[in-house]
Design an enzyme around this catalytic site. Structure first.
Site: not given
Length: 440
Positions: A167, A351
């Site tokens: 991320e 995710e």
């Protein structure tokens, strides 16, 4: 669950995901201090100044946790390595105890038939490197490359896959522009340097691993669907700018060797000299793309300083985080990523999950909202596959309730409940539902 294993191709991988600082217990095994430790000790940065020194004590309980992964029927497990556990000063002397720990983790997964999916960095920058400017320092690309060498020379031969930086929007924008995560800055120049150096570090790590002969290397970016609050031109433009900042900057660098104009209008005056010359490094070829997806943002224009936008509360059902539940966003990002960026490369949902106010009662944790959430998102993923997206796997976040960064321990994302006083693990109804689905 509304799906079963046989609804997906025979080589489709089902997995669970975690990260090092959130579960391991950073106070164990000779790990060095990180910028998250000092961030958590400062003021009201983190709820109740909670930290990751014990977390879920996965450091000592990993055998039990991997039994949970295997018993659920998961094929693969996504974990991260802690830079400060392996190199307590960020560079230089290696903490052999830390490397040995990841050796044991890897072997324990393989013994259970679990494919290890490593992520090199999930936010816990060693304090010694933070003192040198952290992600603002151009030398961090080589520091990260050296860390990659150390870890993957030990583990690489047994990894199913390796991703670089989890991320990057959170590492860059959330932490240097919005200031919500460590190092907690609110500085556009720091943001420009950090976001570009994150990309350089990613490319450097890919090149180092190629040099070690590793394959199945990828990038993992997080995505948030950008929804204008209405069709007014200024709100549509603000949503497009948010999309560029959140979703397109890093994907553009990696897969197109360019950054979007809608973000460079703000960042370009602050970029490091010669940034345009780094795209061959940044765009080092990868073997897969990971998509982390949770929610959408409802965006409107505001007057004032760039980027002239803000998010407003939307009308949809929300998770414990206050995030809207919007599974169509996952479909949109899977199809867009395939169409505009990866063009045939394997894609993984690395995710997806939700925080819920789960309560343990008489040894049981009922979480029907999480089951519904996962059903909706797996359906969106299957729809994208039916439309030609080469989706090869799906990792649920998270295996365990864990340390949720600035929100401490009160937001529960796990398929397994953790009592943070006793550290007892209790599989939730969602865990049992997935376990049943994966046997069919």
């Amino acid at each position: 669950m509304n799906f079963k294993r046989s609804d997906f191709p025979s080589d489709f991988l089902f997995g669970a995901a975690t990260s090092s600082y959130q579960i391991e217990g950073h106070g164990f095994g000779g790990a060095g201090p990180t910028h998250w430790d000092s961030f958590a000790e400062t003021g009201e940065n983190v709820v109740r100044q909670e930290h990751g020194q014990t977390a879920c004590d996965h450091y000592h309980r990993y055998e039990e946790d991997f039994d949970l992964v295997a018993n659920a029927g998961f094929d693969t497990y996504r974990f991260s390595t802690s830079w400060a556990r392996v190199l307590p000063e960020g560079k230089g002397a290696v903490n052999e105890e830390g490397l040995d720990y990841y050796d044991r983790l890897t072997d324990a997964m393989l013994e259970r038939g679990i494919k290890p999916a490593a992520t090199l960095y999930h936010w816990e920058l060693p304090s010694a490197l933070a003192d040198l400017g952290g992600w603002r320092n151009p030398d961090i690309a080589n520091w990260f490359g050296d860390f990659t060498d150390v870890v993957m020379k030990r583990l690489g031969d047994r990894m199913f896959s390796v991703a670089t930086i989890n991320e990057p929007w959170c590492v860059g924008w959330l932490s240097h522009f919005l200031g919500h995560h460590a190092p907690g800055l609110r500085d556009i120049r720091a943001t420009a340097y950090a976001m570009h150096n994150i990309m350089r570090a990613h490319g450097t790590a890919i090149e180092r691993m190629r040099g070690l002969g590793l394959t199945n290397l990828g990038a993992v970016c997080n995505f948030e669907y950008s929804n204008p609050v209405d069709d007014q031109p200024q709100n549509v433009e603000a949503a497009a700018r948010y999309d560029a900042i959140y979703n397109r900057f890093f994907m553009g660098g990696i897969f197109k060797k360019e950054y979007p104009a809608l973000i460079m209008e703000g960042l370009e005056p602050h970029m490091p000299k010669g940034w345009q010359d780094d795209f061959d490094l940044i765009g080092a070829p990868v073997d897969f793309c990971g998509i982390n997806y949770y929610t959408r943002a409802n965006i409107k224009h505001i007057d004032g300083a760039w980027p002239n936008l803000e998010g407003v509360e939307g009308p949809l059902d929300k998770t414990q985080m206050g995030w809207e539940i919007y599974p169509d966003g996952l479909y949109e990002f899977l199809t867009r990523t395939h169409r505009e960026y990866t063009k045939g490369l394997p894609i993984y949902v690395t995710e997806n999950g939700m925080a819920n106010g789960d309560v343990l009662s008489d040894g049981i944790v009922n979480d029907p909202m999480r089951i519904d959430f996962l059903n909706q998102h797996f359906a969106a993923a299957k729809r994208a596959m039916d439309d030609g997206v080469p989706l090869k796997g799906y990792y649920v976040w998270s295996l365990l309730d864990n340390y949720e960064w600035a929100l401490g321990y009160e937001k529960r994302f796990g398929l397994v409940h953790v009592d943070f006083d006793t550290l007892q693990r209790t599989p939730k109804a969602s865990y049992e539902a997935i376990k049943l689905a994966l046997t069919q």
